[in-house]
Design an enzyme around this catalytic site. Structure first.
Site, PDB file in Angstrom:
ATOM      1  N   ARG A  58       0.810  -1.228   0.000  1.00 44.64           N
ATOM      2  CA  ARG A  58       0.000   0.000   0.000  1.00 44.64           C
ATOM      3  C   ARG A  58       0.836   1.268   0.000  1.00 44.64           C
ATOM      4  NH1 ARG A  58      -2.943  -3.880   3.008  1.00 44.64           N
ATOM      5  NH2 ARG A  58      -1.823  -3.196   4.847  1.00 44.64           N
ATOM      6  N   GLU A  95       4.748  -9.934  15.518  1.00 46.78           N
ATOM      7  CA  GLU A  95       4.172 -10.465  16.755  1.00 46.78           C
ATOM      8  C   GLU A  95       4.723 -11.849  17.063  1.00 46.78           C
ATOM      9  OE1 GLU A  95      -0.227 -11.160  18.752  1.00 46.78           O
ATOM     10  OE2 GLU A  95      -0.061 -10.289  16.750  1.00 46.78           O
TER      11      GLU A  95
END
Length: 172
Positions: A58, A95
């Site tokens: 993006r 994560e």
């Protein structure tokens, strides 16, 4: 224009407890898209930008039109193994695990002034890696811009040495 009105929020995506900010609705709205690009250009126009850097995917969507409007070059940042020429890389933590980003080794010339543009600032890991790549190549990060910033995730704390602009801020 209130860009927050142009961003669709999808609860519990991609998993329960996540409030996903969907920019596809902003991209579909010609006035909102133009406004977004124009806001970045206004932010950057006096910063003498030589190159705009955008991380996949993006960051490409916003970075290329901003580079065009500034009459600057554009450098894509890709995940490891996606670029065809010699690269430099930077790792960042996720994560669960880590990932690696790359740019072509000759993409940024020493001393060039660079703007980093992306859609989202969350924890700051990706953009921290991008700024390290720019600096490793010899560029100077003159500005960093985001369409959306998730303020509760404190990503800005990893970017304290940079001039940052976020067009929309969410407390998640």
């Amino acid at each position: 224009m209130n860009l927050e009105d142009k961003i669709r929020v999808i609860e519990d995506f991609p998993k329960e407890g996540i409030s996903f900010k969907d920019i596809t609705t902003l991209l579909q709205d010609k006035e909102a898209l133009k406004y977004t690009i124009d806001e970045f250009v206004k932010y950057l126009k006096d910063k003498e930008i030589d190159v705009v850097v955008g991380p996949e995917a993006r960051g490409f969507l916003f970075g290329v039109p901003v580079a065009y409007a500034l009459e600057a070059g554009f450098v894509p940042v890709r995940k490891k193994g996606k670029l065809p020429y010699e690269t430099i890389s930077a790792k960042y933590d996720l994560e669960y695990g880590s990932d690696e980003l790359e740019i072509h080794s000759d993409a940024i010339k020493p001393g060039q002034r660079v703007a980093v543009i992306d859609d989202l600032l969350a924890t700051g890991g990706t953009i921290d890696s991008v700024t390290k790549l720019v600096e490793q190549a010899g560029g100077k990060v003159a500005a960093v811009g985001f369409v959306i910033e998730l303020t509760d995730l404190n990503g800005r704390e990893k970017l304290l040495n940079y001039d940052i602009k976020s067009l929309v801020k969410y407390n998640i």
